[in-house]
Design an enzyme around this catalytic site. Structure first.
Site, mmCIF file in Angstrom:
data_model
loop_
_atom_site.group_PDB
_atom_site.id
_atom_site.type_symbol
_atom_site.label_atom_id
_atom_site.label_comp_id
_atom_site.label_asym_id
_atom_site.label_seq_id
_atom_site.Cartn_x
_atom_site.Cartn_y
_atom_site.Cartn_z
ATOM 1 N N GLU A 1 0.805 -1.224 0.000
ATOM 2 C CA GLU A 1 0.000 0.000 0.000
ATOM 3 C C GLU A 1 0.837 1.274 0.000
ATOM 4 O O GLU A 1 1.031 1.924 1.036
ATOM 5 C CB GLU A 1 -0.984 -0.004 1.171
ATOM 6 C CG GLU A 1 -1.915 -1.196 1.124
ATOM 7 C CD GLU A 1 -3.184 -1.024 1.933
ATOM 8 O OE1 GLU A 1 -3.233 -0.124 2.769
ATOM 9 O OE2 GLU A 1 -4.134 -1.785 1.700
ATOM 10 N N GLU B 1 -5.521 -8.390 -0.261
ATOM 11 C CA GLU B 1 -6.320 -8.077 0.930
ATOM 12 C C GLU B 1 -7.742 -7.767 0.500
ATOM 13 O O GLU B 1 -7.955 -7.103 -0.518
ATOM 14 C CB GLU B 1 -5.798 -6.845 1.686
ATOM 15 C CG GLU B 1 -4.556 -7.063 2.502
ATOM 16 C CD GLU B 1 -4.128 -5.812 3.288
ATOM 17 O OE1 GLU B 1 -4.994 -4.976 3.615
ATOM 18 O OE2 GLU B 1 -2.919 -5.687 3.545
#
Ligand code: PNW
Length: 482
Positions: free
Chosen positions: A200, A388
């Site tokens: 991320e 995720e």
């Protein structure tokens, strides 16, 4: 099957639940459902976690502080001043946690390595005891038939690296990250075949260095923050090369990226084209630069004099070809085509748009379909993983010892239904890692927002499978949405 009145059916369900039937580990009669949403054969089902969120043991075996230790111990930075000092104590309980996964039937596990365990000062001398811990975890996973997928950087930057050069403000950190990643790959690639560089990019750069919400909690001006972004993607590219250079043949490398996902509000040709334009522009500073090896003009124009300074050769490193792309997917933005130079407009979110307890976690299950489709059509990666997806919920352990998280089951079922659509349409989506295996330290939110499919009592460290764990177990067993 006998017809049921509403009432008797309800009664039966409750009785089964109380008898433990809903959570039973024994054989569950799987209904033969001809219209089941079945995934392609060999689809990989897994769970994800991250080192600082689960390990605890922050002072053990030579580990030194990361920026998250410092940040969480600074008053006012996390909910109630909560820290990852103990978290799930997975450093000591990893064997228990691996059994949770074995019971679910997962075949793959996405975990991260803590840089400050392996290089406590960021660079220099490696800490044998630190890398040995990950060797033990990997061996235990393999002994239980679970394939480890390893993330190199899930935000625990060694504090010493932050102090010495300003962390990601310096390309010294990009280089140090590559050295560390090469070392880990060298030690683990005889047993680990998949590595992710960063997790991320927007969270490790903008949230940490621009908006001050994540460690190290800085609020830099735009030009400096754009340089942090650049150093981060450069670090990713350097790490890709370092991993390739120091690992066994057959090692595969990618990243885990929460690219902004744009869903067309109307699914016609113009809407779909607008979503793709938005995907390319909206992720220009991260995934687009990585997939194309350049900053698109619209980004450079938008940032003007604050645009990042690029040295010769940087973009080639940043654009190093990847073996796969991992996508962390939670929330969509909705777009429509328009006549602006960019060719799309993002539709402001109405106040009543539903969300989970994490205020940013808006529920738009088609996000999973569009994440896969937009990235596939723009950049044609050969393999995609959802690295995720999952949700927070206000879980309560009831007097009968269960957690009836039907909201999370609803969330998962709907998201998997849209992922199924992407899979059967032929996009190269090969696996799904649910966030998360168990409740853990949810960064600035501390222990309030629980994302696990196993409930963790943080006083006793007892793990209890939630209803969603049973949903996932059945999904995995059937390779179809349960
Ligand atoms: C991701 N936001 O973080 C991370 O990769 C995980 O470590 C984390 O626990 C999980 O998603 C759930 O939050 C995010 O503010 C944190 O938009 C914050 C945001 C998005 C993702």
């Amino acid at each position: 099957m006998q017809p049921h009145s509403r009432r008797s059916f309800g009664k039966k369900l409750t009785a089964a639940a109380l008898a433990g039937g809903v959570f039973s580990e024994g054989a569950v009669a799987e209904p033969q459902h001809p219209k089941r949403l079945t995934f392609p054969e060999g689809f990989l089902w897994g769970c994800a976690t991250a080192s600082y969120q689960i390990e605890g043991a922050v002072l053990e075996d030579g580990r030194k502080p990361s920026v998250w230790d410092t940040f969480s111990h600074t008053p006012g930075k996390t909910h109630n001043g909560e820290t990852g000092d103990v978290a799930d104590d997975s450093y000591h309980r990893y064997k228990t946690d691996i059994q949770l996964m074995k019971n679910l039937g997962v075949k793959v596990y996405r975990m991260s390595v803590a840089w400050p365990r392996v290089f406590p000062d960021g660079t220099g001398q490696a800490n044998e005891k630190g890398i040995n811990y990950y060797e033990r975890v990997v061996d235990e996973l393999l002994a239980n038939g679970i394939d480890p997928y390893v993330t190199m950087y899930h935000w625990d930057l060694p504090q010493a690296q932050q102090d010495r050069v300003g962390g990601w403000q310096s390309r010294e950190t990009s280089k140090a990250f590559a050295d560390y990643s090469g070392f880990v790959a060298k030690r683990l690639s005889d047993r680990v075949h998949h590595f992710f560089t960063t997790n991320e990019l927007v969270c490790m750069t903008d949230l940490a260095y621009r908006w001050g919400q994540f460690a190290p909690g800085l609020k830099l001006a735009a030009a400096e923050a754009n340089q942090v972004r650049h150093n981060a993607i450069l670090g990713h590219g350097m790490a890709v090369q370092a991993i390739r250079a120091s690992s066994k043949p057959g090692t595969l490398v990618g990243l885990a990226e929460n690219a902004t996902v744009y869903a067309p509000v109307f699914e016609d040709d113009a809407g779909i084209a607008a979503a793709q334009k938005a995907t390319r522009h909206g992720n220009a500073q991260f995934l687009t630069a990585i997939m194309e090896g350049k900053y698109v003009e619209s980004y450079l124009a938008q940032e003007g004099s604050a645009a990042p300074k690029v040295e010769a050769g940087d973009m080639k490193i940043i654009g190093s070809p990847l073996d796969f792309v991992g996508l962390n997917v939670y929330t969509p933005e909705y777009v429509r085509p328009d006549d602006s130079p960019l060719g799309f407009a993002v539709i402001p979110r109405p106040k009543s748009f539903p969300h989970m307890p994490s205020p940013w976690l808006f529920v738009g299950p088609e996000v999973l379909y569009w994440a896969v489709r937009n990235v596939s059509e723009l950049w044609k990666p050969t393999t995609l993983y959802i690295t995720e997806n999952g949700c927070s919920s206000l879980d309560v352990l009831t007097a009968d010892g269960h957690v009836y998280d039907t909201d999370r089951v609803m969330y998962l079922r709907n998201h998997l239904t849209h992922l199924h659509r992407a899979a059967v349409e032929g996009y190269p989506i090969k696996g799904y890692f649910l966030w998360s295996l168990m409740d853990n330290f949810e960064w600035a939110d501390g222990y309030t927002n629980r994302f696990g499919i196993h409930y963790v009592d943080f006083e006793t460290q007892k793990r209890t499978p939630k209803l969603s764990a049973e949903f996932y177990r059945r999904t995995i067993a059937a390779n179809a949405v349960a």
